[in-house]
Scaffold this motif. Sequence first.
Motif, PDB file in Angstrom:
ATOM      1  N   THR A 249       0.839  -1.194   0.000  1.00  0.00           N
ATOM      2  CA  THR A 249       0.000   0.000   0.000  1.00  0.00           C
ATOM      3  C   THR A 249       0.873   1.243   0.000  1.00  0.00           C
ATOM      4  O   THR A 249       1.908   1.278   0.679  1.00  0.00           O
ATOM      5  CB  THR A 249      -0.926   0.029   1.232  1.00  0.00           C
ATOM      6  OG1 THR A 249      -1.715  -1.165   1.269  1.00  0.00           O
ATOM      7  CG2 THR A 249      -1.857   1.227   1.191  1.00  0.00           C
ATOM      8  N   ARG A 250       0.465   2.260  -0.740  1.00  0.00           N
ATOM      9  CA  ARG A 250       1.174   3.537  -0.768  1.00  0.00           C
ATOM     10  C   ARG A 250       0.162   4.678  -0.805  1.00  0.00           C
ATOM     11  O   ARG A 250      -0.924   4.542  -1.371  1.00  0.00           O
ATOM     12  CB  ARG A 250       2.086   3.643  -1.995  1.00  0.00           C
ATOM     13  CG  ARG A 250       3.217   2.620  -2.064  1.00  0.00           C
ATOM     14  CD  ARG A 250       4.305   2.926  -1.050  1.00  0.00           C
ATOM     15  NE  ARG A 250       5.454   2.041  -1.220  1.00  0.00           N
ATOM     16  CZ  ARG A 250       5.594   0.866  -0.601  1.00  0.00           C
ATOM     17  NH1 ARG A 250       4.632   0.426   0.206  1.00  0.00           N
ATOM     18  NH2 ARG A 250       6.667   0.132  -0.789  1.00  0.00           N
ATOM     19  N   TYR A 251       0.539   5.807  -0.200  1.00  0.00           N
ATOM     20  CA  TYR A 251      -0.220   7.049  -0.351  1.00  0.00           C
ATOM     21  C   TYR A 251       0.393   7.841  -1.491  1.00  0.00           C
ATOM     22  O   TYR A 251       1.623   7.960  -1.582  1.00  0.00           O
ATOM     23  CB  TYR A 251      -0.180   7.875   0.931  1.00  0.00           C
ATOM     24  CG  TYR A 251      -1.113   7.385   2.008  1.00  0.00           C
ATOM     25  CD1 TYR A 251      -2.422   7.858   2.088  1.00  0.00           C
ATOM     26  CD2 TYR A 251      -0.697   6.446   2.946  1.00  0.00           C
ATOM     27  CE1 TYR A 251      -3.288   7.410   3.081  1.00  0.00           C
ATOM     28  CE2 TYR A 251      -1.552   5.987   3.939  1.00  0.00           C
ATOM     29  CZ  TYR A 251      -2.844   6.478   3.999  1.00  0.00           C
ATOM     30  OH  TYR A 251      -3.700   6.022   4.968  1.00  0.00           O
ATOM     31  N   VAL A 252      -0.450   8.378  -2.373  1.00  0.00           N
ATOM     32  CA  VAL A 252       0.027   9.144  -3.518  1.00  0.00           C
ATOM     33  C   VAL A 252      -0.791  10.420  -3.653  1.00  0.00           C
ATOM     34  O   VAL A 252      -1.814  10.605  -2.980  1.00  0.00           O
ATOM     35  CB  VAL A 252      -0.066   8.319  -4.829  1.00  0.00           C
ATOM     36  CG1 VAL A 252       0.755   7.054  -4.745  1.00  0.00           C
ATOM     37  CG2 VAL A 252      -1.525   8.000  -5.166  1.00  0.00           C
ATOM     38  N   GLU A 253      -0.334  11.285  -4.540  1.00  0.00           N
ATOM     39  CA  GLU A 253      -1.079  12.506  -4.864  1.00  0.00           C
ATOM     40  C   GLU A 253      -1.399  12.514  -6.354  1.00  0.00           C
ATOM     41  O   GLU A 253      -0.537  12.220  -7.180  1.00  0.00           O
ATOM     42  CB  GLU A 253      -0.256  13.742  -4.507  1.00  0.00           C
ATOM     43  CG  GLU A 253      -0.955  15.060  -4.805  1.00  0.00           C
ATOM     44  CD  GLU A 253      -0.074  16.258  -4.503  1.00  0.00           C
ATOM     45  OE1 GLU A 253      -0.025  17.188  -5.333  1.00  0.00           O
ATOM     46  OE2 GLU A 253       0.592  16.252  -3.437  1.00  0.00           O
ATOM     47  N   ILE A 254      -2.648  12.817  -6.686  1.00  0.00           N
ATOM     48  CA  ILE A 254      -3.067  12.924  -8.078  1.00  0.00           C
ATOM     49  C   ILE A 254      -3.831  14.229  -8.238  1.00  0.00           C
ATOM     50  O   ILE A 254      -4.882  14.411  -7.605  1.00  0.00           O
ATOM     51  CB  ILE A 254      -3.958  11.741  -8.523  1.00  0.00           C
ATOM     52  CG1 ILE A 254      -3.268  10.399  -8.257  1.00  0.00           C
ATOM     53  CG2 ILE A 254      -4.304  11.865 -10.002  1.00  0.00           C
ATOM     54  CD1 ILE A 254      -4.158   9.200  -8.542  1.00  0.00           C
ATOM     55  N   ASP A 255      -3.310  15.129  -9.045  1.00  0.00           N
ATOM     56  CA  ASP A 255      -3.990  16.402  -9.334  1.00  0.00           C
ATOM     57  C   ASP A 255      -4.361  17.154  -8.055  1.00  0.00           C
ATOM     58  O   ASP A 255      -5.442  17.732  -7.952  1.00  0.00           O
ATOM     59  CB  ASP A 255      -5.246  16.151 -10.180  1.00  0.00           C
ATOM     60  CG  ASP A 255      -5.463  17.255 -11.219  1.00  0.00           C
ATOM     61  OD1 ASP A 255      -4.579  18.119 -11.372  1.00  0.00           O
ATOM     62  OD2 ASP A 255      -6.512  17.255 -11.879  1.00  0.00           O
ATOM     63  N   GLY A 256      -3.465  17.116  -7.063  1.00  0.00           N
ATOM     64  CA  GLY A 256      -3.671  17.865  -5.834  1.00  0.00           C
ATOM     65  C   GLY A 256      -4.464  17.147  -4.761  1.00  0.00           C
ATOM     66  O   GLY A 256      -4.623  17.676  -3.660  1.00  0.00           O
ATOM     67  N   SER A 257      -4.981  15.944  -5.037  1.00  0.00           N
ATOM     68  CA  SER A 257      -5.755  15.178  -4.054  1.00  0.00           C
ATOM     69  C   SER A 257      -4.976  13.949  -3.594  1.00  0.00           C
ATOM     70  O   SER A 257      -4.178  13.383  -4.351  1.00  0.00           O
ATOM     71  CB  SER A 257      -7.098  14.732  -4.643  1.00  0.00           C
ATOM     72  OG  SER A 257      -8.010  15.795  -4.706  1.00  0.00           O
TER      73      SER A 257
END
Length: 267
Positions: A249-257
């Motif tokens: 599992t990873r936390y990511v950012e997409i288009d500011g979210s």
Amino acid sequence: MHVAYEYILAGVMIFLILMMTQVTISALITRQLTYLEQSGGYKTAEKILDVLLLSPGDPPDWGRNASIEPNYIGLADQNSLRAYVLDPYKVLRLQKGSAGYISPAKARRLLGLRDDYHFHLRILPALSVEIEGNGSFTITVKNIKGLPVPNVNVTGYYVPKSFSPTVEYPIKSNITGVDGSCTLVFQYQQDHVLVVCASIFGVRVVSTEPPGLNFRVEGGRVFKSDIPMITEIDYSTGSIVGLEKEDATRYVEIDGSAYIVEFTLWK
């Protein structure tokens, strides 16, 4: 003159000490990573997921042109200086029915995996933001386990569908209670939509009502986006029932979210 030579010599010695320290630390890190991989501390699923999320792929702008099939697949935004920031155009090409859709079987080949490997990839917002109402809106924020999240800062932007960045629009804010809900009240206007930004402890999620509209929030202002907001990607080569598997599992950012990426690998 001798004093100057002594300063130069001291500087060279300090430089050499720093260089040796850096080399030693690098060697220790490399040795530790090798040990973790050999002992199973760093799982195959994690290695594959990091390749997918930290590499832009080849060519690095393959997401922008639906007619381009990458030589190898990577979802990272090539223009970002931070890790785990994904390119939304690349992510959308994993969504069935999208232009330039890349099937899971093709993605497996582009990741360099054998046919006996299977995977399940899921990308979803780090917080679930449910919006109900029309003019007077009830916003409920939950975590990925479906539990309500209190003390979330919720800001709503009530904007016209024919949006223009020069037009002023009402903005309301509130904080969720113990049930994870709060209310934002606007004067109802036809042909208006609600853009919501929910944030807590640095985790920031943008949602819209109706869902999946082409909006994003930056610096407390709403902007039109070229692509629809990503609500969820569910991407799999098959069923994992009854098989041994690895999870990452990873936390990511997409288009500011903020999003959570769940990856399961089995064979």
